[in-house]
Design a protein around this motif. Sequence first.
Motif, mmCIF file in Angstrom:
data_model
loop_
_atom_site.group_PDB
_atom_site.id
_atom_site.type_symbol
_atom_site.label_atom_id
_atom_site.label_comp_id
_atom_site.label_asym_id
_atom_site.label_seq_id
_atom_site.Cartn_x
_atom_site.Cartn_y
_atom_site.Cartn_z
ATOM 1 N N MET A 86 0.820 -1.200 0.000
ATOM 2 C CA MET A 86 0.000 0.000 0.000
ATOM 3 C C MET A 86 0.860 1.260 0.000
ATOM 4 S SD MET A 86 -2.860 1.206 2.794
ATOM 5 C CE MET A 86 -1.606 1.901 3.892
ATOM 6 N N HIS A 87 1.989 1.194 0.681
ATOM 7 C CA HIS A 87 2.869 2.351 0.785
ATOM 8 C C HIS A 87 3.465 2.736 -0.567
ATOM 9 C CE1 HIS A 87 2.383 0.604 4.666
ATOM 10 N NE2 HIS A 87 3.263 -0.352 4.452
ATOM 11 N N SER A 88 3.531 1.772 -1.481
ATOM 12 C CA SER A 88 4.196 1.988 -2.769
ATOM 13 C C SER A 88 3.303 2.646 -3.803
ATOM 14 C CB SER A 88 4.659 0.645 -3.376
ATOM 15 O OG SER A 88 5.100 -0.265 -2.419
ATOM 16 N N VAL A 89 1.980 2.555 -3.635
ATOM 17 C CA VAL A 89 1.099 2.757 -4.783
ATOM 18 C C VAL A 89 0.277 4.034 -4.732
ATOM 19 C CG1 VAL A 89 0.920 0.267 -5.150
ATOM 20 C CG2 VAL A 89 -0.827 1.436 -3.781
ATOM 21 N N ILE A 90 0.041 4.567 -5.919
ATOM 22 C CA ILE A 90 -0.980 5.583 -6.167
ATOM 23 C C ILE A 90 -1.819 5.031 -7.316
ATOM 24 C CG2 ILE A 90 -1.459 7.936 -6.931
ATOM 25 C CD1 ILE A 90 1.284 8.740 -5.788
ATOM 26 N N TYR A 91 -3.086 4.779 -7.056
ATOM 27 C CA TYR A 91 -3.982 4.258 -8.085
ATOM 28 C C TYR A 91 -4.796 5.394 -8.710
ATOM 29 C CZ TYR A 91 -3.566 -0.815 -7.280
ATOM 30 O OH TYR A 91 -3.124 -2.118 -7.225
ATOM 31 N N ARG A 92 -5.229 5.188 -9.936
ATOM 32 C CA ARG A 92 -6.209 6.100 -10.538
ATOM 33 C C ARG A 92 -7.538 5.883 -9.815
ATOM 34 N NH1 ARG A 92 -9.522 5.301 -14.826
ATOM 35 N NH2 ARG A 92 -8.381 3.424 -15.457
ATOM 36 N N THR A 93 -8.146 6.965 -9.374
ATOM 37 C CA THR A 93 -9.350 6.883 -8.546
ATOM 38 C C THR A 93 -10.472 6.132 -9.241
ATOM 39 O OG1 THR A 93 -8.745 8.999 -7.535
ATOM 40 C CG2 THR A 93 -10.989 8.215 -7.187
ATOM 41 N N ASP A 94 -10.720 6.452 -10.506
ATOM 42 C CA ASP A 94 -11.818 5.800 -11.227
ATOM 43 C C ASP A 94 -11.567 4.309 -11.421
ATOM 44 O OD1 ASP A 94 -13.298 8.087 -11.361
ATOM 45 O OD2 ASP A 94 -12.775 8.573 -13.427
ATOM 46 N N LEU A 95 -10.309 3.901 -11.473
ATOM 47 C CA LEU A 95 -10.007 2.473 -11.577
ATOM 48 C C LEU A 95 -10.458 1.757 -10.300
ATOM 49 C CD1 LEU A 95 -6.866 0.715 -12.905
ATOM 50 C CD2 LEU A 95 -7.622 0.199 -10.597
ATOM 51 N N LEU A 96 -10.137 2.343 -9.137
ATOM 52 C CA LEU A 96 -10.518 1.724 -7.865
ATOM 53 C C LEU A 96 -12.029 1.647 -7.726
ATOM 54 C CD1 LEU A 96 -7.964 3.319 -5.365
ATOM 55 C CD2 LEU A 96 -7.857 1.076 -6.461
ATOM 56 N N LYS A 97 -12.698 2.733 -8.109
ATOM 57 C CA LYS A 97 -14.153 2.735 -8.004
ATOM 58 C C LYS A 97 -14.774 1.784 -9.025
ATOM 59 C CE LYS A 97 -14.534 7.439 -6.146
ATOM 60 N NZ LYS A 97 -15.083 8.805 -6.323
ATOM 61 N N GLY A 98 -14.221 1.759 -10.225
ATOM 62 C CA GLY A 98 -14.783 0.947 -11.296
ATOM 63 C C GLY A 98 -14.600 -0.546 -11.122
ATOM 64 N N CYS A 99 -13.512 -0.964 -10.455
ATOM 65 C CA CYS A 99 -13.260 -2.397 -10.289
ATOM 66 C C CYS A 99 -14.037 -2.987 -9.120
ATOM 67 C CB CYS A 99 -11.766 -2.671 -10.128
ATOM 68 S SG CYS A 99 -11.063 -2.226 -8.515
ATOM 69 N N GLY A 100 -14.738 -2.125 -8.379
ATOM 70 C CA GLY A 100 -15.586 -2.621 -7.298
ATOM 71 C C GLY A 100 -14.835 -2.914 -6.012
ATOM 72 N N LEU A 101 -13.687 -2.278 -5.811
ATOM 73 C CA LEU A 101 -12.927 -2.499 -4.580
ATOM 74 C C LEU A 101 -13.741 -2.077 -3.363
ATOM 75 C CD1 LEU A 101 -10.182 -3.092 -3.105
ATOM 76 C CD2 LEU A 101 -9.702 -0.646 -3.377
ATOM 77 N N ARG A 102 -13.871 -2.968 -2.419
ATOM 78 C CA ARG A 102 -14.456 -2.635 -1.121
ATOM 79 C C ARG A 102 -13.788 -3.495 -0.066
ATOM 80 N NH1 ARG A 102 -18.059 0.347 1.221
ATOM 81 N NH2 ARG A 102 -18.933 -0.308 3.217
ATOM 82 N N LEU A 103 -13.226 -2.843 0.912
ATOM 83 C CA LEU A 103 -12.496 -3.550 1.959
ATOM 84 C C LEU A 103 -13.437 -3.939 3.091
ATOM 85 C CD1 LEU A 103 -9.299 -1.288 2.118
ATOM 86 C CD2 LEU A 103 -9.741 -3.271 0.666
ATOM 87 N N PRO A 104 -13.221 -5.092 3.699
ATOM 88 C CA PRO A 104 -14.074 -5.522 4.812
ATOM 89 C C PRO A 104 -13.883 -4.628 6.035
ATOM 90 C CG PRO A 104 -12.213 -7.022 4.540
ATOM 91 C CD PRO A 104 -12.188 -6.091 3.370
ATOM 92 N N ASP A 105 -14.965 -4.418 6.786
ATOM 93 C CA ASP A 105 -14.867 -3.580 7.977
ATOM 94 C C ASP A 105 -14.391 -4.402 9.167
ATOM 95 O OD1 ASP A 105 -17.066 -5.117 8.566
ATOM 96 O OD2 ASP A 105 -18.489 -3.457 8.648
ATOM 97 N N HIS A 106 -13.977 -3.692 10.195
ATOM 98 C CA HIS A 106 -13.528 -4.299 11.453
ATOM 99 C C HIS A 106 -12.523 -5.434 11.228
ATOM 100 C CE1 HIS A 106 -16.313 -1.940 13.833
ATOM 101 N NE2 HIS A 106 -17.304 -2.291 13.026
ATOM 102 N N THR A 107 -11.628 -5.226 10.296
ATOM 103 C CA THR A 107 -10.622 -6.237 9.973
ATOM 104 C C THR A 107 -9.285 -5.561 9.727
ATOM 105 O OG1 THR A 107 -12.337 -7.555 8.868
ATOM 106 C CG2 THR A 107 -10.048 -8.158 8.436
#
Length: 339
Positions: A165-186
Amino acid sequence: MKLLSVAIPCYNSAAYMRKCIDSILVGGDRVEILIIDDGSQKDDTLAIAREYEERYPGICRAIHQENGGHGEAVNTGLKNAGGIYFKVVDSDDWLDRKVFLSVLDRLEEFTEKEKQLDLFICNFVYDKVGQKHKKVMSYRTAFPKDRVFSWKDVGHFMLGQYILMHSVIYRTDLLKGCGLRLPDHTFYVDNIYVYYPLPHAERLYYMDVNLYRYFIGREDQSVHEDVMIGRIDQQIRVTKLMLGYYDLSVISPKKLRSYMQSYLQIMMTISSILAIRSRSRENMEKKNELWSYLKDTDRKLYRKLRYSLFGMGVNLHTGLGNRLAEFCYKVTQRFYGFN
């Protein structure tokens, strides 16, 4: 539109969050800083976030949410992000200010030419307390420098060399478009954050600079070994999620498939080593169940990981086998300075 959105998940972070925020403020109007208070109760995290929002309108935003964990804070940051690119910086870490300005300049160059990138990669530094020589995670052997490239152009990843995570800068629309969603309380969902979008990233760029300072040293930190052992269930949960995201046999090109397999290998290895280090029969049963889960869900991938050097090392059911696995872990730990 802002060039870069930076999300800073904060939970009882009052003691150190200012250093983080200040290191990003040098970006000026080109950045928006999303300070996400994840239900802090023990200190003035939310008050500090609101202070920055008042002092730097149009740049800093204070966002409060009920406690949902690191992953939910990242989800909130991404949902509110308006920048072309998106980065997560943990509240106890910081960016090198001079390097950050050069990274913004480079991103701006691509934006002006209307040649957007999917994934921008920089080095990061393991800034471990008490360690004079700080280890740098660079990618010189893996990526061509200062040019746009694809996964077909990727070179050799060395042992222990991973995109984090420390290495990366993603294009915002790519993250939103690929459906990324991280689990909560984890915990440990940063692995999902960097892994899940990879097959969607086609235009990559590597800048050989040390942008991110990854602080290691607090005893309550999530990556402290004792804490990781105590949260082994969450490490295993994240690993199982990652195992289920893709059928790697259909991932193309081959170099991307190979890298993603290697990432799953280290996730399996970390979970296994933590179980071994815990000296707990219960945790060893969890380790064995994890390998059985992989065998039942993807037998082909199981064979590749189980009969690799790491897979055999952590599955030798003898005292000697466990000691050998721990020795390899300690060597890697000492070399890179993590935990």
